[in-house]
Structures are given as C-alpha cells and as structure tokens.
Design a protein around this motif. Structure first.
Motif, short mmCIF file in Angstrom:
data_model
loop_
_atom_site.label_atom_id
_atom_site.label_comp_id
_atom_site.label_asym_id
_atom_site.label_seq_id
_atom_site.Cartn_x
_atom_site.Cartn_y
_atom_site.Cartn_z
N ILE A 243 0.86 -1.18 0.00
CA ILE A 243 0.00 0.00 0.00
C ILE A 243 0.89 1.24 0.00
N ASN A 244 0.90 1.97 -1.10
CA ASN A 244 1.67 3.21 -1.22
C ASN A 244 0.72 4.39 -1.01
N PHE A 245 1.12 5.34 -0.20
CA PHE A 245 0.23 6.47 0.06
C PHE A 245 1.02 7.72 0.36
N ASP A 246 0.40 8.84 0.05
CA ASP A 246 0.94 10.18 0.37
C ASP A 246 -0.27 11.08 0.58
N ILE A 247 -0.56 11.36 1.85
CA ILE A 247 -1.79 12.07 2.22
C ILE A 247 -1.44 13.27 3.09
N ILE A 248 -2.05 14.40 2.79
CA ILE A 248 -1.84 15.63 3.57
C ILE A 248 -3.12 15.96 4.33
N VAL A 249 -2.97 16.20 5.63
CA VAL A 249 -4.07 16.69 6.47
C VAL A 249 -3.65 18.09 6.91
N PRO A 250 -4.17 19.14 6.28
CA PRO A 250 -3.63 20.49 6.48
C PRO A 250 -4.04 21.18 7.77
N ARG A 251 -4.96 20.59 8.57
CA ARG A 251 -5.48 21.30 9.74
C ARG A 251 -5.30 20.54 11.05
N ILE A 252 -4.53 19.45 11.05
CA ILE A 252 -4.28 18.69 12.28
C ILE A 252 -2.78 18.39 12.34
N SER A 253 -2.18 18.59 13.51
CA SER A 253 -0.74 18.38 13.64
C SER A 253 -0.39 16.90 13.63
N CYS A 254 0.87 16.61 13.33
CA CYS A 254 1.34 15.23 13.25
C CYS A 254 1.23 14.50 14.58
N ASP A 255 1.41 15.22 15.69
CA ASP A 255 1.36 14.58 17.00
C ASP A 255 -0.04 14.07 17.34
N TYR A 256 -1.07 14.62 16.68
CA TYR A 256 -2.43 14.20 16.97
C TYR A 256 -3.03 13.32 15.88
N LEU A 257 -2.21 12.93 14.89
CA LEU A 257 -2.69 12.05 13.83
C LEU A 257 -2.10 10.65 14.00
N VAL A 258 -2.93 9.65 13.84
CA VAL A 258 -2.51 8.26 13.98
C VAL A 258 -2.93 7.49 12.74
N LEU A 259 -2.03 6.63 12.27
CA LEU A 259 -2.34 5.72 11.16
C LEU A 259 -2.46 4.31 11.71
N ASP A 260 -3.62 3.69 11.51
CA ASP A 260 -3.85 2.31 11.95
C ASP A 260 -4.23 1.46 10.75
N ALA A 261 -3.79 0.20 10.75
CA ALA A 261 -4.13 -0.74 9.69
C ALA A 261 -4.63 -2.03 10.33
N MET A 262 -5.74 -2.54 9.80
CA MET A 262 -6.35 -3.75 10.35
C MET A 262 -6.78 -4.66 9.22
N ASP A 263 -6.91 -5.96 9.53
CA ASP A 263 -7.42 -6.90 8.54
C ASP A 263 -8.94 -6.91 8.59
N SER A 264 -9.57 -7.79 7.81
CA SER A 264 -11.02 -7.79 7.68
C SER A 264 -11.74 -8.14 8.98
N SER A 265 -11.05 -8.81 9.91
CA SER A 265 -11.67 -9.18 11.18
C SER A 265 -11.59 -8.06 12.21
N GLY A 266 -10.90 -6.99 11.88
CA GLY A 266 -10.76 -5.88 12.81
C GLY A 266 -9.50 -5.95 13.66
N GLU A 267 -8.70 -7.01 13.48
CA GLU A 267 -7.45 -7.14 14.23
C GLU A 267 -6.34 -6.37 13.52
N GLN A 268 -5.42 -5.84 14.30
CA GLN A 268 -4.32 -5.08 13.73
C GLN A 268 -3.41 -6.00 12.92
N HIS A 269 -2.92 -5.46 11.77
CA HIS A 269 -1.97 -6.21 10.96
C HIS A 269 -0.68 -6.42 11.76
N LEU A 270 -0.23 -7.64 11.84
CA LEU A 270 0.99 -7.97 12.56
C LEU A 270 2.07 -8.42 11.58
#
Length: 385
Positions: free
Chosen positions: A72-99
């Motif tokens: 998964i390649n991505f480049d996304i800008i969120v212009p109104r929220i700082s990096c310290d308050y942004l979180v990236l999470d990835a999960m599989d179809s069951s809702g569990e985090q990708h390990l």
C-alpha cells in the motif's frame, strides 16, 4: 525485334506521361500539394508512433496466485491537524491489527499554508493493546494527585501521562492541561497547543498480507477497550478537528500506464464542519503486466466508492472523524501482455496513407481547377457580351 518488344512492353505502363508543354501548373495546385504533403507527413509520424508502441492484449481469469504481499503506497496531507495528533492504523477484515508487516512511514510537519516546518520523521507503527491500569512508570517517590480520577486511595499519578490514563479509564473529559501540575513542564502541553495550528503530511508504504482489510488516518491516540477500536482526542472534542485531506497518491503496487492503478490521486476530501468521517470503499483487482522483454510486474488496480458523514461523538455507533479506507480483493485477475506490431501491417498503412492523400488531393485539385476555369470563362463571356 527488340524495339517492337519494347514498344509492346510500354503498353503495360499504367502511369502514362504527358508532355511538359501540355502541363499547366497553378497556384491552387501548389497549395493543395503542400497541404497534402504536410498531412501525409503527420499521418506517417502518427502511424510510426503507433507501430513503435506495443500492442497490449488483455486477459481475465481466476486469481490462483499465492504468497504475494499487498503493498500500500500512500501520500496524504491533512492540512489542519498536527502530526502529534494524527494516527495511522491498519487492520485486517476481522478488525485485528496487521501484525508482522513491513512498513516505511514518515510524517512531515506543515504550517497552515502547507509549507514544511522540518524534515520528515520516520513513524513507528502503533501497536494496539488493551488499556491497562498504571502502565506508566512512576518516576518520583511522592504520590501525585489523579484529580479525582483515581480508583482507590493508593493510586498515584506522578506524570502527565498517568493523569491522562486515569481519566481515560474513567472515560471522563480531560480538564485543561495547564491546570494540572504534572503537565505544566510536560511536552504534551506544547503538542496540545499546536494540535490545531499545524498540518501534517503522512507518506510511505505498508506491506500486508493479501487479505481484505482497512487502514485509516484519524486524530487522537488509538487503543482498544473490550476488543473495540477507539481514538482518544482529549482534551479536545471530536468536533474541533477539521479532517479535510488531500490524497496526493494512493496505489496498491507499481503504477502502469494502461491500468487504473491510482484513481484517487489528487482527490480532496473537504470538510465543511468538524467531526467529518470520510469513507473510501476500494475494490482491488490483482493485475499482472508482462513487458516486451518478458519482465513481469505484479500490481493491483482498484475502483472506489466515496462517502462522508458528520459524526458528533467518537463512539462505535456514529463513527470517528478521519479518512477511512476499506478494501477487499477481487477473486479475478487481469493480465496485460505487451506484443510487438507487425512490420507488414505498418508498411500497408504507410502505403494507404500515401496513396489516399495523393488521390484525394488530386480530386480536389481537379475540381478546383475546372471550377475556377468555368468561373473565369463566364466572366470573359460576360464582358464580351
């Protein structure tokens, strides 16, 4: 004998020549000749470009491949929220985090105009673990106050994180951090003050197993409570976060010109109010691209359906503010194969272009010549009468 043979042989000449004295050259004929030559050259160049470009054939069959990771390649800008308050999470179809996934993710701080503030920093992927009580080390001997959030009299909150954790466990709104003694000299106070005064660019890649799943970029600290994924945005409410975002790039593998590998590039998700949840439903089609030199590229095309809604609170019923991408893989695979074009077909098209332009130009020249002559003769007869 030879002269008679040659004379009879000349009868096969389909291009009989007229004497030079009987040829009439006109300005209109010169214009048509030059125009026809230009058109002929342009068509020949176009045909040559087509010949040099490979012919791409397309096949569709059931995907039986195994073992390939989904990148998964991505480049996304969120212009109104700082990096310290942004979180990236990835999960599989069951809702569990990708390990056990490979990733290379960076965050770059931006000002509100989109100008980089500092060099990007590599982001460690968060591990979602159940909330536990007293997970922060006690760094002082004295027992700090939990400001009413303690579960018992012996519980101490000696750091700013301890106070936040206590309020999180109580599910209470966090008070102003400047009024909490443990947070006055803590860096979290500065991060909180800059939360809505900066933007953030998140880019990189993740390599996950080839199963359906999702990933999202949302404000707050992510964690799980009773197997439910939530984000804590304290001391703010979700309505203050403007989740407007710009998708500079999103793909699931190598980009190919003939495929629909990045249909979301350049898309802007505009939030007209706070606490807006953007949802992108992606249907991924595995794709194989075989080049002329037999190089094989494994990539993915995808289609997308977009939806957005306003969410008042951060809860599992109404959703969370942020950009959410859910994807599933198609059981079918597309195969593109480059093939060289036939030289005979190219030569036939060149001959058709030359002959066609020459013939059409001759017809135009004849019509124009006789029309002008007839018009000229009428004028002469009119004057004579």
């Amino acid at each position: 004998m030879d002269s008679q043979f040659i004379h009879k042989f000349k009868q096969f000449d389909a291009y009989a020549k007229t004497l030079e004295d009987f040829r009439v050259k006109t300005a209109t004929g010169a214009f048509i000749t030059i125009t026809g030559a230009i058109i002929m050259v342009l068509l020949i160049l176009s045909e040559m470009h087509t010949y040099l470009s490979p012919n791409i054939s397309e096949e569709l069959f059931v995907d039986t491949s195994r073992g390939h990771k989904l990148r998964i390649n991505f480049d996304i800008i969120v212009p109104r929220i700082s990096c310290d308050y942004l979180v990236l999470d990835a999960m599989d179809s069951s809702g569990e985090q990708h390990l056990q996934m490979d990733h290379n993710i960076h965050k770059r701080r931006l000002d509100l105009n989109g100008t980089p503030i500092e060099e990007p920093k590599k982001e460690e992927f968060p591990v979602l673990s159940p909330v536990k009580q007293n997970t922060t080390k006690i760094v002082t001997i004295t027992c700090g106050s939990c400001y009413g959030a303690a579960f018992n009299e012996t519980q101490c909150c000696n750091t700013c994180d301890d106070v936040k954790e206590a309020y999180r466990l109580r599910r209470w709104a966090l008070p102003d951090l400047s009024t909490i003694e443990q947070c006055k000299d803590d860096e979290s106070l500065d991060r909180t003050n800059l939360a809505l005064k900066e933007g953030c660019q998140i880019y990189g890649y993740m390599e996950v197993n080839r199963v359906g799943g999702s990933f999202h970029i949302a404000p707050g600290k992510s964690f799980t409570i009773n197997h439910v994924h939530v984000h804590d945005v304290q001391p703010f409410s979700s309505s203050v976060f403007n989740t407007t975002h710009i998708i500079k790039h999103l793909s699931f593998g190598t980009d190919i010109e003939s495929g629909n590998t990045a249909p979301l590039d350049g898309v802007i998700g505009h939030a007209t109010e706070g606490a807006v949840m953007f949802q992108y439903y992606l249907k991924i089609v595995p794709t194989v691209y075989v080049k002329l030199d037999n190089t094989v590229l494994h990539t993915n095309q995808f289609s997308v359906t977009r939806h957005q809604k306003s969410v008042s609170n951060v809860n599992t019923e109404s959703g969370m503010p942020g950009a959410f991408f859910s994807y599933e893989l198609s059981p079918l695979m597309v195969k593109y194969t480059e093939k060289g074009r036939s030289i005979g077909h190219f030569a036939t098209n060149i001959c058709a272009i030359v002959g066609g332009v020459f013939t059409v130009a001759g017809i135009f020249d004849t019509l124009l010549y006789h029309s002008l002559n007839a018009f000229h003769n009428k004028i002469v007869l009119g004057k004579a009468g």
